[in-house]
Design an enzyme around this catalytic site. Structure first.
Site, PDB file in Angstrom:
ATOM      1  N   ARG A  79       9.578 -46.106 -60.944  1.00  0.00           N
ATOM      2  CA  ARG A  79      10.629 -47.039 -61.317  1.00  0.00           C
ATOM      3  C   ARG A  79      11.831 -46.811 -60.413  1.00  0.00           C
ATOM      4  O   ARG A  79      12.216 -45.669 -60.171  1.00  0.00           O
ATOM      5  CB  ARG A  79      11.031 -46.759 -62.764  1.00  0.00           C
ATOM      6  CG  ARG A  79      11.631 -47.903 -63.511  1.00  0.00           C
ATOM      7  CD  ARG A  79      11.406 -47.678 -65.004  1.00  0.00           C
ATOM      8  NE  ARG A  79      12.042 -46.443 -65.423  1.00  0.00           N
ATOM      9  CZ  ARG A  79      13.196 -46.404 -66.111  1.00  0.00           C
ATOM     10  NH1 ARG A  79      13.823 -47.519 -66.441  1.00  0.00           N
ATOM     11  NH2 ARG A  79      13.712 -45.250 -66.459  1.00  0.00           N
ATOM     12  N   SER A 143       9.351 -35.946 -63.405  1.00  0.00           N
ATOM     13  CA  SER A 143       8.917 -35.323 -64.657  1.00  0.00           C
ATOM     14  C   SER A 143       7.648 -34.487 -64.481  1.00  0.00           C
ATOM     15  O   SER A 143       6.596 -34.787 -65.040  1.00  0.00           O
ATOM     16  CB  SER A 143       8.710 -36.388 -65.730  1.00  0.00           C
ATOM     17  OG  SER A 143       9.855 -37.191 -65.837  1.00  0.00           O
ATOM     18  N   ASP A 196      14.016 -35.295 -67.384  1.00  0.00           N
ATOM     19  CA  ASP A 196      14.282 -36.431 -68.283  1.00  0.00           C
ATOM     20  C   ASP A 196      15.038 -36.043 -69.561  1.00  0.00           C
ATOM     21  O   ASP A 196      15.789 -36.846 -70.105  1.00  0.00           O
ATOM     22  CB  ASP A 196      12.998 -37.222 -68.605  1.00  0.00           C
ATOM     23  CG  ASP A 196      11.901 -36.356 -69.201  1.00  0.00           C
ATOM     24  OD1 ASP A 196      12.043 -35.120 -69.226  1.00  0.00           O
ATOM     25  OD2 ASP A 196      10.886 -36.931 -69.635  1.00  0.00           O
TER      26      ASP A 196
END
Ligand code: ADP
Ligand code: MG
Length: 474
Positions: A79, A143, A196
């Site tokens: 993203r 992550s 995150d």
């Protein structure tokens, strides 16, 4: 004489209840263990519960302004986001998702990072609003397990989640990204690497004017909080002017040596059959990936005792991870009489799990609801021990007086967001642990989009730290 012991439904359920009950004394011993392991992890590298310094030395208060990029690798898609912070606790976000092919996930790492740089370039061409003359700062949410050594430096320990570029472990992922951006002459500087959970804390602090704790209850569980620099004794080179740092606890690994956790035979079976046995035992008792599986194993046990569904199961219920935690949410939200032929519980059993309708009695419906409640309640109560321990660790249990604002806790994840009564049960356990006054100080709010806004705020924080001459490294 049948070889299966003749157990009544009531006795079978009571036995489950006893194994899964977490009483006040147990909660307290878990919080004590948490405190020990917090101290140990803050003093030592390589602990099971790692207590990873994030090198973020403060949290936002909502007055931050500016436009930053964020790149998020580790979810289903890659993203790219542009986040415009307006300095009023709110923001505008534009984002685009890009597929990562199986080939890129397993090929040379340079190809993967070249693809990410190209995606950033495409995003800027299609959506970018900032002037292309200026260098844009980017926060990178990555992550995967990383050994972070500065706000903009971290080495990949190993891949997870189906990624396996063989030449990547040990490399600095920020450097890999920056090199790829530079090769394409993209005027973007990757200035922050943000986990995150840390992102969730930054995002909630921005939105709520100063959160101190974040907690994720989603696929997995983790927490982050703002710690006094003097307590992070494993950090050798922090400068005198730095007072605090965000710690990524990795509390999913709490008590992996099982000195305190009340594991049942169902937890042991789940763990034995999992991808990484003896790892993240706490997470396996709490988070979305596993709760349904714990409940499934209990249901099968009752079936094998011939007290449920007349001893019949189904292919789906017999399948590992065949009972999703989302079904437990639907069952716990079901308020219809157990005798109703159209209750949500019966629908899940018949339509989703393919148990034959005629095998399911009214009592079975009640039993299934009870099992979900038992497993879900234990998860919420165990979750409370992590929050209580963090409140104690940061000296936040006592009220500060009439003007007391409490402690803002940013939370994220489908379990805390959607599982019925999860927060209410967690709060009941908090009251047992830190009293009513302490529990009232815990202000839980949803931390929206930690991996996008949080990474942008990480980039902003990095710029702030650089401007003030702060540099912390190990
Ligand atoms: P992630 O942690 O990957 O960011 P989520 O926070 O959405 O994603 O968590 C996904 C997990 O939550 C999955 O394990 C899923 O089984 C579980 N889940 C999804 N929907 C629900 C629900 N309504 N209630 C409880 N758990 C859910
Ligand atoms: Mg998430």
């Amino acid at each position: 004489m049948p070889a299966v012991p003749n157990v009544s439904r009531q006795n079978a359920i009571q036995a489950i209840e006893e194994q899964f009950s977490v009483d006040k004394a147990m909660l307290e011993s878990l919080v004590e263990r948490f405190q020990e392991l917090y101290h140990y992890g803050l003093a030592n590298h390589g602990a099971d519960m790692q207590m990873i310094p994030s090198f973020v030395t403060g949290v936002p208060d909502g007055t931050e302004k500016g436009t930053y990029l964020a790149l998020d690798l580790g979810g289903t898609n890659l993203r790219v986001c542009e986040v415009a912070l307006d300095g009023k606790g709110t923001f505008a976000i534009k984002q685009e998702k890009y597929k990562v092919s199986e080939q890129l996930k397993r090929g040379p790492v340079r190809d993967l990072f070249d693809y990410m740089a190209t995606s950033v370039d495409n995003f800027l061409t299609d959506f970018g609003t900032a002037s292309t003359d200026d260098v844009l700062f980017l926060g990178f949410t990555f992550s995967f397990p990383v050994e972070q050594t500065a706000i903009d430096r971290g080495h990949l320990i190993h891949w997870t989640k189906g990624f396996d570029c063989p030449d990547a472990p040990g490399k600095d992922v920020v450097q890999l990204l920056q090199d790829a951006l530079d090769r394409k002459h993209i005027k973007v500087k990757c200035s922050a690497l943000v986990n995150d959970t840390v992102g969730a804390l930054l995002a909630h602090a921005y939105a709520s004017n100063g959160a101190l704790i974040s907690a994720i209850f989603g696929t997995g569980t983790n927490g982050a909080y703002l710690e006094d620099i003097s307590k992070i004794t494993k950090l050798k080179s922090a400068e005198g002017s730095i007072t605090h740092m965000v710690i990524n606890t990795e509390w999913g690994g709490f008590d992996d040596d099982r000195k305190a956790l009340p594991v049942t035979i169902f937890d042991n079976q789940l763990d034995r059959e999992s991808i990484r046995p003896r790892n993240h035992v706490f997470e396996k008792m709490i988070s979305g990936m596993y709760l349904g599986e714990v409940a499934r194993l209990v249901l099968l046990h009752l079936i094998d005792q011939l007290v449920l569904f007349q001893g019949f199961s189904s292919a789906i219920l017999n399948t590992q991870y065949g009972f999703d935690t989302a079904y437990m949410s639907a069952i716990e939200a079901d308020n219809e009489p157990a005798s109703s032929s159209s209750s949500a519980t019966r629908k899940v059993l018949v339509q989703t799990l393919s148990i034959k309708d005629e095998y399911i009695s009214t009592e079975d419906i009640e039993t299934v609801r009870t099992v979900c409640k038992i497993v879900g309640t234990r998860a919420a109560r165990l979750s409370a021990t992590a929050i209580a321990a963090t409140m104690i660790q940061t000296g936040n249990v006592q009220s500060t007086g009439p003007q007391d604002q409490g402690v803002k806790v940013g939370v994220d994840g489908s379990v805390i967001e959607f599982y019925p009564h999860f927060e209410e049960r967690l709060r009941a356990a908090l009251r047992e642990l830190i009293g009513e006054e302490g529990e009232k100080r815990v202000k839980i709010g949803l931390a929206k989009d930690g991996s996008g806004v949080g990474a942008a705020l990480g980039a902003l924080q990095a710029a702030k730290q650089a401007a003030s001459g702060h540099r912390v490294e190990t």
